[in-house]
Design a protein around this motif. Structure first.
Motif, short mmCIF file in Angstrom:
data_model
loop_
_atom_site.label_atom_id
_atom_site.label_comp_id
_atom_site.label_asym_id
_atom_site.label_seq_id
_atom_site.Cartn_x
_atom_site.Cartn_y
_atom_site.Cartn_z
N ARG A 126 0.81 -1.22 0.00
CA ARG A 126 0.00 0.00 0.00
C ARG A 126 0.85 1.28 0.00
N PRO A 127 1.93 1.37 0.80
CA PRO A 127 2.75 2.60 0.75
C PRO A 127 3.32 2.89 -0.64
N PHE A 128 3.65 1.86 -1.40
CA PHE A 128 4.19 2.04 -2.74
C PHE A 128 3.10 2.55 -3.69
N TRP A 129 1.88 2.05 -3.51
CA TRP A 129 0.76 2.54 -4.33
C TRP A 129 0.42 3.98 -3.96
N GLU A 130 0.50 4.28 -2.66
CA GLU A 130 0.24 5.65 -2.21
C GLU A 130 1.25 6.62 -2.84
N ARG A 131 2.51 6.21 -2.86
CA ARG A 131 3.55 7.04 -3.47
C ARG A 131 3.28 7.23 -4.95
N GLY A 132 2.86 6.16 -5.62
CA GLY A 132 2.54 6.27 -7.03
C GLY A 132 1.35 7.18 -7.28
N SER A 133 0.33 7.07 -6.44
CA SER A 133 -0.83 7.95 -6.56
C SER A 133 -0.44 9.40 -6.36
N ASP A 134 0.45 9.65 -5.39
CA ASP A 134 0.94 11.02 -5.15
C ASP A 134 1.74 11.52 -6.35
N ASN A 135 2.52 10.62 -6.97
CA ASN A 135 3.28 11.00 -8.17
C ASN A 135 2.34 11.43 -9.29
N ILE A 136 1.28 10.66 -9.49
CA ILE A 136 0.31 10.98 -10.54
C ILE A 136 -0.31 12.34 -10.29
N LEU A 137 -0.70 12.59 -9.05
CA LEU A 137 -1.33 13.88 -8.71
C LEU A 137 -0.35 15.03 -8.93
N PHE A 138 0.91 14.85 -8.55
CA PHE A 138 1.90 15.91 -8.71
C PHE A 138 2.14 16.20 -10.19
N VAL A 139 2.32 15.15 -10.99
CA VAL A 139 2.55 15.33 -12.43
C VAL A 139 1.34 16.01 -13.07
N LEU A 140 0.16 15.61 -12.68
CA LEU A 140 -1.06 16.21 -13.20
C LEU A 140 -1.09 17.71 -12.91
N ASN A 141 -0.76 18.10 -11.70
CA ASN A 141 -0.78 19.53 -11.33
C ASN A 141 0.32 20.31 -12.04
N GLU A 142 1.48 19.68 -12.25
CA GLU A 142 2.55 20.35 -12.96
C GLU A 142 2.20 20.55 -14.44
#
Length: 259
Positions: A126-142
């Motif tokens: 789960r922590p690895f999926w959470e990190r991936g989800s956060d990556n997606i959100l960050f890239v989306l906002n950038e």
């Protein structure tokens, strides 16, 4: 008789020339429209002190495409090897050739911890999926800052295996930010039972999802979720390891889902 034959042939040529463009326009799985360009980004999330490499694939166009559709791709687990976000070019380049702007995220860095091989996957991963989800959100906002012409109201996620689990988790956490999610044989993160975002999945011939991950037939019908099994494609052949027949089948299904 000669004049009649000539007249018939002339009419046939005219009809052929009139019909041919419509065939090309309606047969999007055969005719590509754009030359594909590639670029890369090295983003940095200050709040997490984390670099996020991103490979970009987009159509060559003189003018910016208004409301250009955006697809974010998440790779399968490669044990922190670099370049895994560039291991799906048969998909990313194919989609870019049809006008999509594709951002493929490198989720693993060399100094990251390896995913545990023991324990309950839904807990230890789960922590690895959470990190991936956060990556997606960050890239989306950038991308919203640098590519304002993209259609951020209908964002599409595609993820293979572990990357699919990340994408499904993102759909749980941010359903208002994503329109469609395409899982390429993700096996651990349970699919949301919902009609929005729209969910699609291509399943391999050799791997089985954990219990409760995939919706039942009744749930698929209720929420409009599409599950397709690929009888001739194993789990590890959903990246650039795929042969030409497998690539064609996967891309055609993806395009059907998108349209």
């Amino acid at each position: 008789m000669y004049k009649k034959i000539c007249s018939f042939l002339l009419c046939s040529v005219v009809l052929f020339n009139c019909v041919k463009p419509s065939i090309a326009q309606s047969s999007s799985l055969v005719f590509t429209s754009y030359k594909v360009l590639e670029d890369s980004l090295m983003l940095f999330d200050k709040t997490r002190n984390r670099q996020i490499p991103v490979a970009l694939y987009f159509p060559h166009s003189i003018k910016k495409l208004k409301n250009q559709p955006l697809i974010i791709v998440s790779h399968g687990y490669w044990q922190n090897k670099g370049g895994s976000n560039k291991a799906y070019t048969f998909i990313t380049k194919y989609l870019a050739s049809y006008g999509y702007f594709v951002a493929s995220i490198q989720h693993e860095l060399p100094n990251d911890d390896l995913i545990p091989t023991t324990g309950i996957p839904q807990i230890v991963r789960r922590p690895f999926w959470e990190r991936g989800s956060d990556n997606i959100l960050f890239v989306l906002n950038e991308l919203k800052k640098t590519q304002p012409h993209l259609d951020f109201k209908h964002v599409i996620l595609i993820g293979h295996s572990n990357g699919g689990d990340m994408s499904i988790l993102f759909a749980h956490k941010h359903p208002e930010l994503v329109d469609k999610v395409i899982s390429l044989d993700s096996r651990r993160m349970p699919f949301p039972r919902t009609a929005q975002p729209k969910l699609y999945s291509l399943r391999s011939s050799d791997q089985v999802a954990d219990e409760g991950v995939l919706p039942s037939l009744e749930e698929q019908k209720k929420y409009g979720i599409t599950i397709i099994k690929l009888n001739n494609t194993i789990h590890n052949d959903m990246d650039d390891n795929a042969n030409e027949v497998q690539r064609k089948e996967i891309n055609e299904y993806i395009m059907r889902f998108l349209k």
